[in-house]
Scaffold this motif. Structure first.
Motif, PDB file in Angstrom:
ATOM      1  N   GLU A  48       0.976  -1.088  -0.026  1.00 53.86           N
ATOM      2  CA  GLU A  48       0.043  -0.015  -0.124  1.00 53.86           C
ATOM      3  C   GLU A  48       0.843   1.394  -0.059  1.00 53.86           C
ATOM      4  OE1 GLU A  48      -3.922  -0.040   2.241  1.00 53.86           O
ATOM      5  OE2 GLU A  48      -3.103  -1.743   3.282  1.00 53.86           O
ATOM      6  N   PHE A  49       0.420   2.310  -0.026  1.00 52.47           N
ATOM      7  CA  PHE A  49       0.990   3.526  -0.160  1.00 52.47           C
ATOM      8  C   PHE A  49       0.599   4.936   0.725  1.00 52.47           C
ATOM      9  CE2 PHE A  49      -2.312   3.871  -3.402  1.00 52.47           C
ATOM     10  CZ  PHE A  49      -2.765   5.200  -3.118  1.00 52.47           C
ATOM     11  N   LEU A  50       1.434   5.635   0.747  1.00 56.80           N
ATOM     12  CA  LEU A  50       1.153   7.068   1.326  1.00 56.80           C
ATOM     13  C   LEU A  50       1.257   8.082   0.557  1.00 56.80           C
ATOM     14  CD1 LEU A  50       3.047   6.952   4.841  1.00 56.80           C
ATOM     15  CD2 LEU A  50       0.709   6.385   4.345  1.00 56.80           C
ATOM     16  N   GLU A  51       0.391   9.091   0.237  1.00 57.96           N
ATOM     17  CA  GLU A  51       0.444  10.262  -0.573  1.00 57.96           C
ATOM     18  C   GLU A  51       0.881  11.321   0.024  1.00 57.96           C
ATOM     19  OE1 GLU A  51      -2.402  12.363  -3.750  1.00 57.96           O
ATOM     20  OE2 GLU A  51      -2.964  10.271  -3.364  1.00 57.96           O
ATOM     21  N   THR A  52       1.892  11.895  -0.708  1.00 59.17           N
ATOM     22  CA  THR A  52       2.644  13.235   0.061  1.00 59.17           C
ATOM     23  C   THR A  52       1.787  14.304  -0.264  1.00 59.17           C
ATOM     24  OG1 THR A  52       3.719  13.966  -2.262  1.00 59.17           O
ATOM     25  CG2 THR A  52       4.822  12.371  -0.646  1.00 59.17           C
ATOM     26  N   ASN A  53       1.849  15.686   0.145  1.00 61.93           N
ATOM     27  CA  ASN A  53       1.215  16.796   0.040  1.00 61.93           C
ATOM     28  C   ASN A  53       1.315  16.990  -1.244  1.00 61.93           C
ATOM     29  OD1 ASN A  53       3.776  17.434   0.624  1.00 61.93           O
ATOM     30  ND2 ASN A  53       3.259  19.549   1.027  1.00 61.93           N
ATOM     31  N   LYS A  54       2.347  16.679  -2.230  1.00 62.78           N
ATOM     32  CA  LYS A  54       2.541  17.061  -3.518  1.00 62.78           C
ATOM     33  C   LYS A  54       1.619  16.179  -4.494  1.00 62.78           C
ATOM     34  CE  LYS A  54       6.772  19.716  -2.906  1.00 62.78           C
ATOM     35  NZ  LYS A  54       8.054  19.613  -3.429  1.00 62.78           N
ATOM     36  N   GLY A  55       0.820  15.087  -3.957  1.00 60.96           N
ATOM     37  CA  GLY A  55       0.487  14.093  -4.719  1.00 60.96           C
ATOM     38  C   GLY A  55       1.117  12.924  -5.194  1.00 60.96           C
ATOM     39  N   VAL A  56       2.365  12.592  -4.560  1.00 62.45           N
ATOM     40  CA  VAL A  56       3.275  11.675  -5.031  1.00 62.45           C
ATOM     41  C   VAL A  56       2.955  10.161  -4.309  1.00 62.45           C
ATOM     42  CG1 VAL A  56       5.631  10.957  -5.427  1.00 62.45           C
ATOM     43  CG2 VAL A  56       4.969  13.053  -5.974  1.00 62.45           C
ATOM     44  N   LYS A  57       2.836   9.280  -4.766  1.00 59.78           N
ATOM     45  CA  LYS A  57       2.534   7.961  -4.145  1.00 59.78           C
ATOM     46  C   LYS A  57       3.901   7.329  -3.730  1.00 59.78           C
ATOM     47  CE  LYS A  57      -1.749   6.739  -6.171  1.00 59.78           C
ATOM     48  NZ  LYS A  57      -2.087   8.195  -6.771  1.00 59.78           N
ATOM     49  N   LEU A  58       3.957   7.109  -2.282  1.00 55.77           N
ATOM     50  CA  LEU A  58       5.234   6.433  -1.562  1.00 55.77           C
ATOM     51  C   LEU A  58       4.850   5.041  -1.251  1.00 55.77           C
ATOM     52  CD1 LEU A  58       6.956   9.497   0.119  1.00 55.77           C
ATOM     53  CD2 LEU A  58       7.318   8.585  -2.345  1.00 55.77           C
ATOM     54  N   PHE A  59       5.370   4.064  -1.970  1.00 50.47           N
ATOM     55  CA  PHE A  59       4.897   2.616  -1.394  1.00 50.47           C
ATOM     56  C   PHE A  59       5.518   2.239  -0.322  1.00 50.47           C
ATOM     57  CE2 PHE A  59       4.118   2.901  -6.004  1.00 50.47           C
ATOM     58  CZ  PHE A  59       2.760   2.632  -6.083  1.00 50.47           C
ATOM     59  N   LEU A  60       4.986   1.478   0.584  1.00 50.22           N
ATOM     60  CA  LEU A  60       5.158   0.985   1.894  1.00 50.22           C
ATOM     61  C   LEU A  60       5.846  -0.404   1.613  1.00 50.22           C
ATOM     62  CD1 LEU A  60       2.240   2.108   3.920  1.00 50.22           C
ATOM     63  CD2 LEU A  60       4.521   3.335   4.033  1.00 50.22           C
ATOM     64  N   LEU A  61       7.096  -0.688   1.964  1.00 50.77           N
ATOM     65  CA  LEU A  61       7.904  -2.005   1.788  1.00 50.77           C
ATOM     66  C   LEU A  61       8.508  -2.506   2.993  1.00 50.77           C
ATOM     67  CD1 LEU A  61       9.253  -1.738  -1.955  1.00 50.77           C
ATOM     68  CD2 LEU A  61       6.907  -2.519  -1.189  1.00 50.77           C
ATOM     69  N   ARG A  62       8.472  -3.773   3.317  1.00 50.71           N
ATOM     70  CA  ARG A  62       9.500  -4.279   4.400  1.00 50.71           C
ATOM     71  C   ARG A  62      10.713  -4.158   3.816  1.00 50.71           C
ATOM     72  NH1 ARG A  62       4.683  -6.096   6.554  1.00 50.71           N
ATOM     73  NH2 ARG A  62       4.432  -5.365   8.801  1.00 50.71           N
ATOM     74  N   LEU A  63      11.712  -3.686   4.687  1.00 47.41           N
ATOM     75  CA  LEU A  63      12.922  -3.799   4.120  1.00 47.41           C
ATOM     76  C   LEU A  63      13.732  -5.294   4.029  1.00 47.41           C
ATOM     77  CD1 LEU A  63      15.428  -2.400   7.029  1.00 47.41           C
ATOM     78  CD2 LEU A  63      13.043  -3.035   7.296  1.00 47.41           C
ATOM     79  N   THR A  64      14.394  -5.483   3.179  1.00 51.99           N
ATOM     80  CA  THR A  64      15.248  -6.813   3.063  1.00 51.99           C
ATOM     81  C   THR A  64      16.627  -6.414   3.774  1.00 51.99           C
ATOM     82  OG1 THR A  64      16.312  -6.245   1.075  1.00 51.99           O
ATOM     83  CG2 THR A  64      14.149  -7.196   0.751  1.00 51.99           C
ATOM     84  N   MET A  65      17.313  -7.531   4.083  1.00 52.54           N
ATOM     85  CA  MET A  65      18.629  -7.334   4.561  1.00 52.54           C
ATOM     86  C   MET A  65      19.508  -6.566   3.724  1.00 52.54           C
ATOM     87  SD  MET A  65      21.229 -10.231   6.088  1.00 52.54           S
ATOM     88  CE  MET A  65      20.294 -10.443   7.449  1.00 52.54           C
ATOM     89  N   GLU A  66      19.318  -6.538   2.170  1.00 49.08           N
ATOM     90  CA  GLU A  66      20.219  -5.854   1.282  1.00 49.08           C
ATOM     91  C   GLU A  66      19.648  -4.480   1.496  1.00 49.08           C
ATOM     92  OE1 GLU A  66      20.690  -5.631  -3.437  1.00 49.08           O
ATOM     93  OE2 GLU A  66      19.151  -6.409  -2.654  1.00 49.08           O
TER      94      GLU A  66
END
Length: 265
Positions: A48-66
């Motif tokens: 899923e994502f969060l939308e910035t106040n500029k309308g850009v979608k930032l996806f929510l990901l769990r980080l890998t070890m890399e």
């Protein structure tokens, strides 16, 4: 699928792959793409994502070890994932083993070792410089959310340390690895594997000499080069830059000295 919770680390990622490692807390996070309220991530699932106040979608990901290794704090050169993977396979690391690590650096290698041995295994890290040891301990704690109980971090010079450990594997990442061979060998079980990472071939030559002197056989040294490719609808070609030489890996098996001398003939 578990949802994101407060105080968890999340990778905010654009569709083009730009990413930031951010903690979910009651505070905004700002970048050139705008601002998001991190608490809005609570209850959302990965993807899923969060939308910035500029309308850009930032996806929510769990980080890998890399992801974490490249974004964690460091004072030393990290060991690259391509080399970490080789250490795990060529060193035959597996759940339940006890590993002695000499030279903890910023903790990237230790993270890979802890994952490889699992909860039933044990990693004993020896680091000469206290500032490196403290940073590595903090990086490991941030990744897991706690300090793994099966990790012992000893601030000492491997040349003089007194340990009570019978290691199945020894992993060395030191500027002068040849000077540690004689010291770590008594801690390594017969038939155990030693893995050493060195950036320069001169270091490797001296390490080979000490390995032969101290009763090791099946000594092999190699390096790994990683070349990424650019793929889209119109082209498929290598990227302009590649992760080439990062270090030489040397792997050897411990036997008794008499057996090693016989193997030389």
């Amino acid at each position: 699928m578990t949802v994101f919770r407060p105080d968890e680390w999340v990778l905010l990622t654009t569709q083009k792959g730009k990413s930031w490692l951010v903690r979910i807390e009651n505070a905004p996070y700002s970048s050139h793409l705008g601002t998001v309220n991190m608490m809005d991530a609570v209850g959302k699932e990965e993807g899923e994502f969060l939308e910035t106040n500029k309308g850009v979608k930032l996806f929510l990901l769990r980080l890998t070890m890399e992801d974490y290794i490249f974004k964690m704090k460091r004072q030393t050169q990290i060991i690259y994932p391509k080399d970490l993977g080789a250490i795990i396979i060529y060193g035959d690391l597996q759940p339940g083993l006890t590993i002695l690590e000499s030279g903890v650096g910023s903790g990237s290698l230790c993270l890979a070792l802890l994952r490889a041995v699992g909860e039933r295994g044990r990693v004993v890290s020896v680091e000469k410089r206290e500032e490196f040891a403290l940073l590595a301990a903090d990086n490991i704690k941030r990744f897991y959310g706690y300090s793994p109980p099966n990790h012992d971090l000893v601030v000492a010079d491997i040349q003089h340390v007194c340990l009570k450990v019978a290691a199945d594997r020894v992993v060395i990442d030191l500027p002068e690895p040849w000077g540690a061979i004689n010291k770590v060998t008594p801690f390594l079980k017969m038939g155990g594997l030693l893995v050493s990472l060195s950036p320069n071939v001169g270091q490797v030559q001296l390490t080979h000499r000490e390995l032969k002197t101290n009763g090791y056989i099946h000594i092999q040294t190699f390096e790994l080069l990683k070349r990424d490719w650019m793929i889209d609808a119109l082209r498929a070609r290598p990227v302009d830059r590649m992760v080439a030489h990062t270090g030489f890996l040397t792997v050897a098996k411990k036997v008794n000295r008499a057996t090693a001398m016989l193997a030389a003939f």
